[in-house]
Structures are given as C-alpha cells and as structure tokens.
Design an enzyme around this catalytic site. Structure first.
Site, PDB file in Angstrom:
ATOM      1  N   ASP A 137       0.201  -1.338  -0.238  1.00  0.00           N
ATOM      2  CA  ASP A 137       0.052   0.452  -0.247  1.00  0.00           C
ATOM      3  C   ASP A 137       0.907   1.450   0.304  1.00  0.00           C
ATOM      4  O   ASP A 137       0.257   2.457   0.223  1.00  0.00           O
ATOM      5  CB  ASP A 137      -0.793  -0.386   1.423  1.00  0.00           C
ATOM      6  N   ASP A 442     -12.338  -7.224   9.519  1.00  0.00           N
ATOM      7  CA  ASP A 442     -11.929  -8.438   9.649  1.00  0.00           C
ATOM      8  C   ASP A 442     -13.304  -9.309   9.658  1.00  0.00           C
ATOM      9  O   ASP A 442     -13.950 -10.177   9.083  1.00  0.00           O
ATOM     10  CB  ASP A 442     -10.213  -8.917   9.623  1.00  0.00           C
TER      11      ASP A 442
END
Length: 729
Positions: A137, A442
């Site tokens: 990223d 998550d």
C-alpha cells in the site's frame, strides 16, 4: 464403505464440572445484586451515590460475565485426516491464492516481509496450483526491490526446504533456530544457504537504508521502470508485476521444478479518494487475483505472520473438500500466535486463553470470527455469495493457462482493477469483499458471511500454523488494543450489532460470543469506577461492602475468589502461561481497560457524533535496541504517552495512598474493627497495589530510559493529593 470424512469434531471434556461451577458463580452474582438493591444507604453522606455507582458497575460486570459464558459452555476441537485427502484428491487439488499485505517499508521492514513470503511459497503443495500476492500500500520501490530479491532466492530456498522437509520454512525463523545446524547430513548445504540468505538480506537492508535503488539494479527487471520521481506513498498509479509466472514452463527452480506464481501489487493511491486501509487492499487483491490465477481458496496473512507448518493448506482443504459438511464452510480460521513472547508474557499479548478456549467456544455455535490473518477463505463467500443448499463449488476454477507472451497485457488488465475509481458506485466494500468503514473490517466481514448462511471452522493444530511478531512495548500494546476495542465497539453500536443484524441468522449463543469482543471497550468505565471509588471511600470511612461477620460477605468473597481461581486454572491449562505470566496478564487486563479501551470508547462516541473520523496507524514491527533488551529481560517499557502514563500512575498511587490510610486507621482503631468493616475494600485496594508493583518500580527504582518520566510522576502525584483532599472534605 468406510468413513469418508476428512475431519473429525471432538467435544471438550469436563464441561459438566465447569457448568456446575458457573451456576454457583451465577447464584453468587444474583445474591450480590440483590444485596446491592436492598441495602442502599439512607443518605448521600453515608455513601448512597457511591453505592449506586458501584451497583451499576457490578450489574455491568455481571452482564458481561454472562456474555462470556457463551464461549465456555461448550467447546469443540477439530482433527484433520490429510492422508485421506491425498488418497482422494491429490491429482485434482484446487488452486490456492495467498494474500500478504504491507504498507510501510520502515514500520514493516522488507526483510520481515521477504521471510513471510518465502515461507508461503514453500508450502507442501503443488507449486503450479499456488499463487502468492504481495499488496504494497506504500507503493515503495524499496519493497518491490525486496520482493524481486525474494523471487530470485526462492529458486534456491524452495527446493532446499522440500528436499529436507524443513520446518519452519521462513528463512529468518529457520536460521535463528537450533534445528538449522543439528543435522550434519545437510550442514554444508545449510551453511551455503544461510550465506546466500544473509547476502540477500544485507543487500535489501542497504537499499532500504539508502532509500533508493541504484540504476544498475533497475536493469534486472522491467518492473522498476514503473516508478517515477513524482510518486509518493499517498499518490501513485496502480502497479502489478508478475515476478514469477507459475504458468510459464520456463519458471523453474535451480533443480528444475516448477515455481509458484508470485505477484507484486501496489493499488492506485490518490488523496482525493479514500483508500479504506487494509480492507481496500484486500479487495483490490481479490480483483487482481481473479484475472491472474482465480483460485477458489484464498489464504490471507499479515506481513509478519509467517507459515510455521508446511501442511496448513492441506489441513484447511480437509474442511473445504469434505463431501458431507464442506459445502457449508466459508472460511477456516487459524489462531493468531506470536514467536517473540517472553516466558512470562510481560504485556499479556500471547492470546493463549482466547486461542485455547474462547475460539473453541465460538466454533461450537457456528464458527469463529474472521480475525484478519491466518484465514483460508472460499472465494465465492468472500465475494458476497449467499449460501444455498444446492451450492456446488467449481474446484477447477483458475486452472486455465494464459500464454506467457501475454504477461504485460495481463498485468495491464489487472492494474485496471486496482484503480481508485474502480469501486465507485459498486457494491465493493458493502456487500462484496471486505466491509469498509469499520476499524476491524475482518470481524465485520466474517459476521456478514455467517449471516449469509455460511459456517466457519476454527482449527488449532499441535504445530502452530502461523507465527508472527507481537507488541514488545507498552505503547505498541495499548495502540493495538485501542484499535481492536474501537472497531469492535463500532460494530456493537451500529446496525450490525449481532443481536440485531444476526437475529434469526446465527444462533443466540454465537451472537453473545461476538459480544465478548465487541464489548471489550465498554468495560473501561465500570472498571475505572471500581478501582477508584471504593478506595476513595476508604479515606472517608464509608463501607461499600458487607462486614466480615455478615452472611452477605459469603457471596462477595466466593465470587471474587472463585472467578480469579478459575482464571488462573484456565490459564495454566493452556500450558503456555506461567503463574507469573497470569499475574502479568491481570496487570495488563487492568491497564488495557484503563487506557486502550477507555480511549476506544471515547473515540467511538466522538465518531458516532460526527466529531472525528476513523483513522488507521500501522503498528511498528520493530523496537529500539535498548527497548528490545528490556523486553527480553521482562522489564516493562513505559514508552506510552504522558496521558496514558498519568492514568496508570494515578490509579496505582491513589490505591497505594488509600491502603496506607486504611492501615493507619487499623493501627489507631484496632485491626479487628477495621477489617470487619472494610475487609473487602482493603482487599480490593491491596490487589490493585500488588498488581501494580511493576509501576512503582518504574516510578521509584529504575533509572533507565524505559522508566516513567519524573515530570509525569510529579504531576500525577499532585493530582492524587488533590483528589484525596477533595474526597475527604
């Protein structure tokens, strides 16, 4: 015909005894609450306000204790039969895609990521069916260089691992273990391999330290040309580079065997578009991998979480490929374990009780939550598909081969799927892929998958599947739990609260089990009240608990002693926690509730009021040399913010002052009278003092850089004196 199941489910023994114990604790709690309701002081001067506040705190703790029983009432364990898997599916095993996410070459050193990636590429699995994807990223050329080095070293490392059946297959972990030199038959080759590895890591470290890749090295791979001088970590175009094309017949290791596919991806970043942190990276990987390998099974791991068991894929497939129950399973979650915990786990980060107890309890009611790493997913369920009874998986997905000549076209197609604008006006991040807008994407994603009718499996093999790097300082621990606490509380306070969103979709016990985590942060205020107000009441001579000679003393003392005794036994039964480690766990339990979870509660409330926005801070995977030495010596590192240290100090010093005051009163009035009146308050105050011995050491005895600064101590001491005087007046 014999049993064809690929896995077995076993129920934990001794649950009847535990349920009896839990019922007695529940009876004690009910008596305590009844006592609180029927013995309220007549006037405010006699402590009516403190009594009501304490009653509410105990009511909350009683509610939370009931919630926690959902994960302890019934436990199940799983066992796999890999021999059956090999006999029936060896020639037609499905493709598996592995996702690894990193974001900063300085917070997450590239050599750490390299070791993780190499351990995943070396799985005991057909290499032509294995693809590893690295999401960067930060879009850093330094990370890309490290991955190129890893792709070259893999040609030597993978056949070496498979020839000698090494465990673990992360080179950093293997070469630091005693096993690397124990077998003389491979000693010479191991030494040569270690030299190759150290040369590679030295080159990577040198490049990272310099901050740039020399022009002569850029000629080694076409991918280096993708980086331009104006690119930054916050603004760069999408980059997809296939470093190893496993479908190319010429992609071979140094002994002529096929290599797994290895892909580097840096999705586009632009300040004008929200990138949605790790969830956004995972969703980009989902799309990019769909046009390169498109495996029906996806494993995702953190960049510091290396594979410690080369058969983990085969273990997971025993669940997915089971003919009777496999079609219901969306994901298989492995526990999160760390390889850098000290013997007595100074900061209580081992998660042993959660791994050995809580998640087994989740599994008995429909499956564990998705915890963000060490998780095998069914691609279809991760992409938003609802479970149906007639669902059939296409295990041959991703087996089509693309001509090697089309690699650049394939990379360009993949790059078009990793742009900032691709997800605009789509269901990505909402109903497809990982959920956006919540810090624990998550957990939220796993809950949504289960509410679509899927089940999950918790698998905790004797040989740990994955090992990572846990926090090694107080600041790192507080930051990590602040993020977890905030994200989980966001879920509880949103429309996705399990009692609302999960109603009629998952079992009530599983809804309750989720609340063990989603209410972590909510425990902060009741705990803060409980460790401050009873102690201050000692200064004023106000009794908030029954006398020792009262029959009501029995339920209070039984619940206090019974819960702590069981907590100690439960911890010791994990065989990973010592008595000293359990004591450290109690200290950190208190510190996290006073700081991490208090901050998380405030941050969540401010976010819900629209005052602040969600952020994400990458947890550092390395510490300074001095801090690392203190960690190894199990000396606490007080590197947290001044506010955090002040809160911890305030509670420790206040209880110490109150205990001294109570002792003085006992000397003057007589021990028998004072203990009869205030025994439970003195005990509570004494426990807080005992549990904070390490804090007093950091205040008074230590002179190292990890001790508590005197400026914070003097300010806190003055505040303690002020609060004490005000409470007496």
């Amino acid at each position: 015909m014999g049993d064809t199941s690929l896995f077995a489910t076993e129920h934990a023994r001794g649950r009847a005894a535990y349920r009896l114990y839990a019922c007695t604790i529940l009876a004690g709690i009910c008596l305590i609450l009844y006592y609180r309701a029927t013995h309220i002081p007549a006037t405010w001067r006699e402590g009516r306000g403190e009594w009501i506040g304490l009653s509410l705190a105990e009511l909350w703790h009683a509610f939370y204790w009931v919630i926690t029983q959902s994960a302890r009432w019934k436990l199940v364990y799983r066992r796999t039969f890999k021999d059956k898997l090999s006999q029936r599916f060896e020639g037609r095993l499905p493709n598996v895609d592995i996702f690894v996410c990193t974001a900063d070459p300085y917070a997450e050193p590239p050599n750490l990521v390299v070791s993780t990636v190499l351990s995943l590429m070396a799985y005991n699995y057909p290499p032509e069916k294995l693809s590893v994807y690295l999401s960067d990223d930060g879009g850093s050329i330094l990370t890309f260089y490290a991955m190129w080095e890893a792709s070259q070293f893999a040609k030597h490392w993978i056949p070496f691992c498979k020839r000698y059946k090494l465990e673990p297959r992360a080179p950093a972990a293997y070469f630091s273990s005693s096993d690397s030199s124990s077998d003389m038959s491979r000693h010479e080759e191991c030494s040569s391999m270690k030299i190759l590895y150290e040369e590679m890591t030295s080159r990577v470290d040198a490049i990272v330290k310099s901050g740039k890749v020399p022009e002569e090295l850029k000629a080694n791979h076409k991918g280096f040309s993708q980086w331009q001088s104006e690119m930054t970590s916050k603004k760069h175009p999408p980059i997809v580079q296939i470093l190893i094309d496993g479908k190319d017949p010429n992609a071979l290791d140094n002994v002529g065997n096929a290599l797994p596919t290895f892909v580097y991806m840096a999705r586009e970043k632009n300040p004008e578009y929200h990138h949605n942190f790790k969830a956004g990276a995972m969703n980009s990987l989902l799309r990019v991998s769909s046009v390169i390998s498109n495996g029906p099974i996806i494993l995702n791991v953190d960049c510091d979480m290396y594979s410690n068991n080369s058969d983990s894929i085969r273990d997971a497939l025993c669940f997915f490929l089971d003919e009777e129950k496999g079609c219901d399973i969306a994901f298989v979650q492995y526990p999160q374990n760390y390889n850098n915990m000290t013997k007595n786990d100074t900061y209580g980060n081992s998660l042993s009780v959660m791994n050995e107890v809580d998640l087994c309890g989740f599994d008995s009611w429909g499956g564990p939550p998705y915890i963000g790493t060490g998780c095998f997913h069914r691609r279809e369920s991760l992409c938003g598909m609802k479970h149906t009874k007639d669902y059939k998986e296409d295990w041959n997905r991703g087996s089509e081969r693309n001509p090697p000549d089309d690699i650049r076209k394939l990379e360009e197609k993949a790059e078009s799927l990793a742009t900032c604008t691709y997800e605009l006006n789509t269901l990505w991040g909402h109903e497809v892929g990982l959920k956006y807008g919540i810090a624990v994407e998550d957990v939220m994603t796993g809950l949504m998958i289960q509410c679509r009718g899927w089940k999950s499996i918790y698998y905790n093999p004797p040989q740990k599947g994955f090992l990572g790097v846990g926090p090694t300082t107080l600041a790192q621990t507080i930051l990590q739990h602040k993020r977890w606490g905030e994200g989980n509380l966001q879920i509880f306070l949103s429309k996705y609260c399990t009692f609302i969103y999960g109603h009629g979709k998952i079992k009530l016990a599983l809804q309750m089990a989720y609340c063990i985590n989603t209410l972590w942060a909510a425990n902060s205020v009741p705990t803060l009240y409980y460790v401050i107000v009873p102690s201050l009441s000692l200064l004023r001579g106000i009794s908030l608990f029954p006398k020792m000679t009262s029959p009501w003393f029995i339920p209070f003392s039984y619940v206090m002693v019974g819960k702590q005794t069981y907590s100690l036994i439960e911890a010791l039964l994990t065989r990973e926690i010592t008595v000293h480690g359990w004591w450290n766990l109690q200290r950190m339990w208190l510190i996290k509730r006073l700081t991490s979870y208090l901050y998380a509660t405030l941050a969540t409330l401010l976010k819900n009021l629209g005052v602040s926005k969600m952020g994400f801070i990458i947890s550092a995977k390395i510490s300074g040399e001095d801090a690392s030495k203190r960690y190894e010596q199990e000396i606490m590192e007080f590197d947290a913010s001044s506010l955090t240290l002040a809160i911890i100090e305030f509670v420790a010093l206040l209880n110490l002052a109150c205990l001294v005051c109570a002792t003085s009163r006992a000397v003057m009035m007589g021990w028998a009278i004072v203990l009869d009146m205030y025994f439970l308050q003195i005990l509570l105050c004494g426990l807080v003092v005992a549990i904070n011995v390490a804090i007093y050491e950091g205040l008074l005895l230590r002179k190292d850089k990890g001790s508590i600064p005197w400026s914070v101590t003097l300010t806190t001491l003055g505040f303690v004196m002020l609060v004490s005087l005000v409470s007496i007046v």
